[in-house]
Scaffold this active site. Sequence first.
Site, mmCIF file in Angstrom:
data_model
loop_
_atom_site.group_PDB
_atom_site.id
_atom_site.type_symbol
_atom_site.label_atom_id
_atom_site.label_comp_id
_atom_site.label_asym_id
_atom_site.label_seq_id
_atom_site.Cartn_x
_atom_site.Cartn_y
_atom_site.Cartn_z
ATOM 1 N N HIS A 2 -21.593 -48.538 61.933
ATOM 2 C CA HIS A 2 -22.193 -48.286 63.098
ATOM 3 C C HIS A 2 -23.191 -49.633 63.173
ATOM 4 O O HIS A 2 -23.276 -50.021 64.320
ATOM 5 C CB HIS A 2 -23.233 -46.775 62.704
ATOM 6 C CG HIS A 2 -23.819 -46.938 63.849
ATOM 7 N ND1 HIS A 2 -23.293 -45.578 64.344
ATOM 8 C CD2 HIS A 2 -24.604 -47.052 63.863
ATOM 9 C CE1 HIS A 2 -24.420 -45.455 64.862
ATOM 10 N NE2 HIS A 2 -25.462 -45.922 64.700
ATOM 11 N N GLU A 3 -23.899 -50.144 62.248
ATOM 12 C CA GLU A 3 -25.305 -51.127 62.610
ATOM 13 C C GLU A 3 -24.720 -52.304 62.765
ATOM 14 O O GLU A 3 -25.086 -52.869 64.065
ATOM 15 C CB GLU A 3 -25.833 -51.485 61.425
ATOM 16 C CG GLU A 3 -27.204 -49.852 60.678
ATOM 17 C CD GLU A 3 -27.792 -48.742 62.069
ATOM 18 O OE1 GLU A 3 -27.471 -49.362 62.895
ATOM 19 O OE2 GLU A 3 -27.644 -48.062 61.425
ATOM 20 N N HIS B 3 -23.552 -52.289 66.381
ATOM 21 C CA HIS B 3 -24.869 -52.437 67.562
ATOM 22 C C HIS B 3 -23.989 -54.033 67.576
ATOM 23 O O HIS B 3 -24.523 -54.459 68.903
ATOM 24 C CB HIS B 3 -25.759 -51.991 66.818
ATOM 25 C CG HIS B 3 -25.923 -50.456 66.966
ATOM 26 N ND1 HIS B 3 -26.008 -50.143 68.257
ATOM 27 C CD2 HIS B 3 -26.182 -49.571 66.237
ATOM 28 C CE1 HIS B 3 -26.790 -48.385 68.083
ATOM 29 N NE2 HIS B 3 -26.793 -48.395 66.858
ATOM 30 N N GLN C 291 -31.614 -52.401 69.551
ATOM 31 C CA GLN C 291 -32.071 -51.013 69.804
ATOM 32 C C GLN C 291 -32.974 -50.755 70.020
ATOM 33 O O GLN C 291 -33.799 -50.421 70.775
ATOM 34 C CB GLN C 291 -31.748 -50.103 68.701
ATOM 35 C CG GLN C 291 -30.124 -49.592 68.103
ATOM 36 C CD GLN C 291 -30.018 -48.347 67.446
ATOM 37 O OE1 GLN C 291 -30.203 -48.606 66.313
ATOM 38 N NE2 GLN C 291 -29.773 -47.389 67.892
ATOM 39 N N GLY D 128 -30.336 -46.062 60.167
ATOM 40 C CA GLY D 128 -30.323 -47.279 60.084
ATOM 41 C C GLY D 128 -30.955 -47.601 61.219
ATOM 42 O O GLY D 128 -31.367 -47.123 62.042
ATOM 43 N N CYS E 135 -26.627 -41.534 66.792
ATOM 44 C CA CYS E 135 -27.706 -42.709 67.113
ATOM 45 C C CYS E 135 -28.718 -42.555 67.190
ATOM 46 O O CYS E 135 -29.056 -41.715 68.417
ATOM 47 C CB CYS E 135 -26.808 -43.629 67.306
ATOM 48 S SG CYS E 135 -26.847 -45.590 68.113
ATOM 49 N N LEU E 136 -29.908 -43.460 67.232
ATOM 50 C CA LEU E 136 -30.955 -42.841 68.118
ATOM 51 C C LEU E 136 -30.885 -43.770 69.568
ATOM 52 O O LEU E 136 -31.690 -43.408 69.949
ATOM 53 C CB LEU E 136 -32.174 -43.874 66.993
ATOM 54 C CG LEU E 136 -32.564 -43.633 66.131
ATOM 55 C CD1 LEU E 136 -33.002 -44.667 65.140
ATOM 56 C CD2 LEU E 136 -32.927 -43.074 65.214
HETATM 57 O O1 GNR Z 1 -29.297 -42.374 62.288
HETATM 58 C C1 GNR Z 1 -29.405 -42.505 61.369
HETATM 59 N N1 GNR Z 1 -27.990 -41.690 61.367
HETATM 60 C C2 GNR Z 1 -26.331 -42.062 61.276
HETATM 61 C C3 GNR Z 1 -25.430 -41.083 61.066
HETATM 62 C C4 GNR Z 1 -24.002 -41.820 61.003
HETATM 63 C C5 GNR Z 1 -23.608 -42.548 60.541
HETATM 64 C C6 GNR Z 1 -24.918 -43.133 61.492
HETATM 65 C C7 GNR Z 1 -25.918 -43.579 61.728
HETATM 66 S S1 GNR Z 1 -27.366 -44.466 62.325
HETATM 67 C C8 GNR Z 1 -28.416 -43.468 63.054
HETATM 68 C C9 GNR Z 1 -29.552 -44.168 63.124
HETATM 69 C C10 GNR Z 1 -28.560 -45.721 64.339
HETATM 70 O O2 GNR Z 1 -28.775 -45.407 65.716
HETATM 71 N N2 GNR Z 1 -28.402 -46.709 63.861
HETATM 72 O O3 GNR Z 1 -27.813 -47.481 64.759
HETATM 73 NI NI NI Z 2 -26.693 -46.789 66.146
#
Ligand code: GNR
Ligand code: NI
Length: 173
Positions: free
Chosen positions: A136-137, A140, A51, A46, A94-95
């Site tokens: 999670h997204e 953000h 980001q 995601g 999270c990236l």
């Molecule tokens: O790549 C991602 N893997 C992930 C693994 C578990 C729960 C959420 C994620 S999202 C993350 C990419 C990211 O930072 N998206 O905002």
């Molecule tokens: Ni993230």
Amino acid sequence: MSLKRIIIHPDPRLKKICEPVSGVSPELRRLASDMLETMYDAPGIGLAAPQVGVLERLFVMDVCAKESAPEPRVLINPRITWKSEDENTYEEGCLSIPGIYEDVTRPASVRMVFKDIDGKDHEEEFIGMAATCAQHELDHLDGTLFLDYLSGIKRRMITAKMKKLKKERARNE
Ligand code: GNR
Ligand code: NI
């Protein structure tokens, strides 16, 4: 298409509440396509607009298995309309917080309304990994990182580590 630079925590842009997308446009299509390319390149499942420094309410995701065909998704102005009572704990990454993985507990399923890249309305239920990723997204877009669910000590340790990483990266540029 082009790769976007992913912003690393801590950064004020990751703490902002993003603005609703006012409508689909060629620029928005281009952004969504660049975000997907950046997400696959990372690689991640995601990526939310803040980001990559765009403070607007959209994210991309693809939670399908590595071996199967890609299923790129773009969710615009997403809102949760229902959360399950039952919860799920996943080790999240999270990236914007590279190399850190921690358990986070969230509703196991959610329903979201959103627009797709053609401006069409959808309501969809997400379960399992897709539910975790979509939440999670969406977080953000409201300036929330998975770090915000951890203890203060853990959060501060990880933030210190990320500051160091950012300094090292800046030095190597
Ligand atoms: O790549 C991602 N893997 C992930 C693994 C578990 C729960 C959420 C994620 S999202 C993350 C990419 C990211 O930072 N998206 O905002
Ligand atoms: Ni993230």
